[in-house]
Write a protein that holds these residues in place. Sequence first.
Motif, PDB file in Angstrom:
ATOM      1  N   ASN A  59      -8.494  -5.458  10.821  1.00  0.00           N
ATOM      2  CA  ASN A  59      -7.446  -6.001  11.683  1.00  0.00           C
ATOM      3  C   ASN A  59      -6.870  -4.921  12.591  1.00  0.00           C
ATOM      4  OD1 ASN A  59      -6.146  -8.476  12.322  1.00  0.00           O
ATOM      5  ND2 ASN A  59      -4.264  -7.718  11.402  1.00  0.00           N
ATOM      6  N   THR A  60      -6.803  -3.685  12.095  1.00  0.00           N
ATOM      7  CA  THR A  60      -6.330  -2.573  12.916  1.00  0.00           C
ATOM      8  C   THR A  60      -7.256  -2.353  14.100  1.00  0.00           C
ATOM      9  OG1 THR A  60      -5.313  -1.476  11.009  1.00  0.00           O
ATOM     10  CG2 THR A  60      -5.755  -0.113  12.938  1.00  0.00           C
ATOM     11  N   GLN A 103      -6.541  -5.221  16.574  1.00  0.00           N
ATOM     12  CA  GLN A 103      -5.232  -5.220  17.222  1.00  0.00           C
ATOM     13  C   GLN A 103      -5.098  -4.113  18.257  1.00  0.00           C
ATOM     14  OE1 GLN A 103      -1.567  -5.905  14.980  1.00  0.00           O
ATOM     15  NE2 GLN A 103      -2.793  -6.394  13.186  1.00  0.00           N
ATOM     16  N   GLY A 161       0.025  -3.959   3.982  1.00  0.00           N
ATOM     17  CA  GLY A 161       0.380  -4.658   5.218  1.00  0.00           C
ATOM     18  C   GLY A 161       1.238  -3.803   6.140  1.00  0.00           C
ATOM     19  N   ASN A 162       2.231  -3.132   5.585  1.00  0.00           N
ATOM     20  CA  ASN A 162       3.091  -2.289   6.409  1.00  0.00           C
ATOM     21  C   ASN A 162       2.363  -1.035   6.881  1.00  0.00           C
ATOM     22  OD1 ASN A 162       6.185  -3.204   6.469  1.00  0.00           O
ATOM     23  ND2 ASN A 162       5.288  -3.849   4.537  1.00  0.00           N
ATOM     24  N   THR A 194       0.434  -2.035   9.929  1.00  0.00           N
ATOM     25  CA  THR A 194       1.284  -2.104  11.121  1.00  0.00           C
ATOM     26  C   THR A 194       1.579  -0.705  11.660  1.00  0.00           C
ATOM     27  OG1 THR A 194       2.331  -4.131  10.314  1.00  0.00           O
ATOM     28  CG2 THR A 194       3.495  -2.905  12.029  1.00  0.00           C
ATOM     29  N   THR A 243      -1.579   0.961  13.193  1.00  0.00           N
ATOM     30  CA  THR A 243      -1.944   0.302  14.449  1.00  0.00           C
ATOM     31  C   THR A 243      -1.100   0.857  15.597  1.00  0.00           C
ATOM     32  OG1 THR A 243      -2.567  -1.738  13.293  1.00  0.00           O
ATOM     33  CG2 THR A 243      -2.117  -1.910  15.651  1.00  0.00           C
ATOM     34  N   LEU A 244       0.198   0.988  15.373  1.00  0.00           N
ATOM     35  CA  LEU A 244       1.075   1.567  16.390  1.00  0.00           C
ATOM     36  C   LEU A 244       0.690   3.021  16.664  1.00  0.00           C
ATOM     37  CD1 LEU A 244       4.533   0.167  15.198  1.00  0.00           C
ATOM     38  CD2 LEU A 244       3.283  -0.507  17.257  1.00  0.00           C
ATOM     39  N   SER A 272       9.739   1.171  10.319  1.00  0.00           N
ATOM     40  CA  SER A 272      10.097   1.324   8.903  1.00  0.00           C
ATOM     41  C   SER A 272      11.496   1.899   8.761  1.00  0.00           C
ATOM     42  CB  SER A 272       9.084   2.231   8.194  1.00  0.00           C
ATOM     43  OG  SER A 272       7.800   1.657   8.215  1.00  0.00           O
ATOM     44  N   VAL A 315       3.565   4.156   4.763  1.00  0.00           N
ATOM     45  CA  VAL A 315       3.411   4.210   6.215  1.00  0.00           C
ATOM     46  C   VAL A 315       3.401   5.658   6.686  1.00  0.00           C
ATOM     47  CG1 VAL A 315       4.511   3.660   8.423  1.00  0.00           C
ATOM     48  CG2 VAL A 315       4.438   1.939   6.617  1.00  0.00           C
TER      49      VAL A 315
END
Length: 260
Positions: free
Chosen positions: A82-83, A86, A139-140, A143, A146-147, A192, A236
């Motif tokens: 998914n990364t 995205q 999941g976090n 995210t 990905t950023l 976060s 994260v």
Amino acid sequence: MSNVIKDIEFWRLVAGYLFILLLIVFVKWRGLKREKQIIVSTARMTIQLILVGYILTYIIEQPNPFPILLIIILMLWFAVYNTYKQVAIPLSRKLKQIIAISMAAGSIVTLLYFNFVVIHFQPWYEPQYLIPIAGMIIGNSMTGITLGVKNLIEGIQREKQLIEGALMLGATPEAATKSVVNSAFDSAILPSINSLVGMGIVFLPGMMTGQILAGISPLIAIEYQIAVLLGITGSVALTVMIFTYFGYRTFFNERDQFDV
């Protein structure tokens, strides 16, 4: 305090989709062309959660470490995949490997630490604890990385001339890309940090809300929520640290020459 959680009747649950219908009407009215995406996303969410519900019911009733570990591996695989999707920017093979390694290392190290040291549930593969916590951590981390990936690539492309100039003046790749790497890391961990600031005042997190609805003491729910939030933030941070430390190096060859 009642320990019996109220079941939601089917027609009441269906009534909750009214807001999705309102959203579809609004985006269609505004000409945003998001109707199909909203419908597909809502349908996927519903089907996926129903399937997960049946799978988790079976696993919790018959706990076994092998299917539980398989689920966590699938979570990691989907998070990495998914990364890639995205980011929506062409990724080199080396960068993809760094993303996968960072996701796996950051998530697994954090999960093991909070399993055996902080929460310490037994057996270690207790699905009631391990799977939900693993899902939140992975999941976090997805995210966050990905950023980090998007901002690192965009930053290096944007600052290409400055980086090349610094290299010609004798700077090392690490020094030449320091500001870009720092900016990518900062943007990745900022959500976060913001969630920690607003926690308990601006909103109540899902895990804590679910435990309270199930009749658990709010004080016990807070203990678990603090532990999980610390785990999420740590995961994260660790994931993005690994990625940014090794990720920028993929833009240079063996002779420290810029290769973009």
